[in-house]
Design a protein around this motif. Structure first.
Motif, mmCIF file in Angstrom:
data_model
loop_
_atom_site.group_PDB
_atom_site.id
_atom_site.type_symbol
_atom_site.label_atom_id
_atom_site.label_comp_id
_atom_site.label_asym_id
_atom_site.label_seq_id
_atom_site.Cartn_x
_atom_site.Cartn_y
_atom_site.Cartn_z
ATOM 1 N N CYS A 5 -15.367 26.240 20.023
ATOM 2 C CA CYS A 5 -16.429 27.136 20.467
ATOM 3 C C CYS A 5 -17.294 26.346 21.437
ATOM 4 O O CYS A 5 -17.804 25.275 21.094
ATOM 5 N N GLY A 33 -16.715 24.039 10.154
ATOM 6 C CA GLY A 33 -16.828 23.592 11.533
ATOM 7 C C GLY A 33 -17.222 22.139 11.660
ATOM 8 O O GLY A 33 -17.736 21.525 10.725
ATOM 9 N N SER A 58 -15.789 22.632 16.758
ATOM 10 C CA SER A 58 -14.396 22.949 16.434
ATOM 11 C C SER A 58 -14.320 23.548 15.040
ATOM 12 O O SER A 58 -15.164 23.261 14.175
ATOM 13 N N PHE A 59 -13.319 24.382 14.852
ATOM 14 C CA PHE A 59 -13.046 25.017 13.568
ATOM 15 C C PHE A 59 -11.541 24.946 13.327
ATOM 16 O O PHE A 59 -10.764 24.951 14.281
ATOM 17 N N GLU A 62 -9.362 30.445 13.923
ATOM 18 C CA GLU A 62 -10.283 31.504 14.322
ATOM 19 C C GLU A 62 -10.945 32.164 13.124
ATOM 20 O O GLU A 62 -12.116 32.553 13.186
ATOM 21 N N TYR A 65 -13.938 30.147 12.222
ATOM 22 C CA TYR A 65 -15.012 30.399 13.190
ATOM 23 C C TYR A 65 -15.703 31.722 12.885
ATOM 24 O O TYR A 65 -16.922 31.808 12.832
ATOM 25 N N LEU A 91 -14.556 31.029 23.070
ATOM 26 C CA LEU A 91 -13.710 30.574 21.973
ATOM 27 C C LEU A 91 -12.368 30.223 22.587
ATOM 28 O O LEU A 91 -11.720 31.058 23.228
#
Length: 96
Positions: A5, A33, A58-59, A62, A65, A91
Motif C-alpha cells: 500500500c 501489516g 506491506s501486507f 489483499e 490489507y 495497492l
C-alpha cells in the motif's frame, strides 16, 4: 501474495492529520501489516511530485490489507486523515 500500500499525501489540515498519525500505530499493529517507510521529505529523483509525504506498507495479501483498511478501528481514525490530507492511495501486488 504480498501486497504493498503506497499512500501519497498533501496536508490540508495538519492538526487533524497529526491526530490521525498519533492514533495510527496502535490500530495498525493489530493487523498483519508492516510499515516499511514514512517520509515527509522523499527525494524526487525524476519527474514532478506534488505531495508532501509518502507512506509504504506491506501486507501478506489483499485480504489482510482489506481487514485493516475496512476495520471499524481504522475507519474511526481515518476520518482525521481524510480531513487532514488529500491522498492518492495505491495497492500494488508483489511478486510470488
Amino acid at each position: 501474495m504480498t501486497v504493498y500500500c503506497i499512500a501519497q499525501l498533501r496536508f490540508t489540515d495538519r492538526p487533524a492529520y497529526d491526530r490521525y498519525q498519533a492514533a495510527f500505530m496502535p490500530v495498525f499493529l493489530k493487523f498483519q501489516g508492516r510499515l516499511l517507510a514514512a517520509d515527509e521529505a522523499p527525494q524526487v529523483v525524476e519527474g514532478d511530485w506534488d505531495r508532501e509525504k509518502l507512506v509504504l506498507m506491506s501486507f501478506p495479501d489483499e485480504a489482510a490489507y482489506r481487514a485493516w483498511a475496512e476495520s471499524p478501528e481504522y475507519q474511526a481514525i481515518s476520518k482525521d486523515r481524510v480531513a487532514g490530507s488529500e491522498a492518492v492511495v495505491l495497492l500494488v501486488k508483489g511478486f510470488g
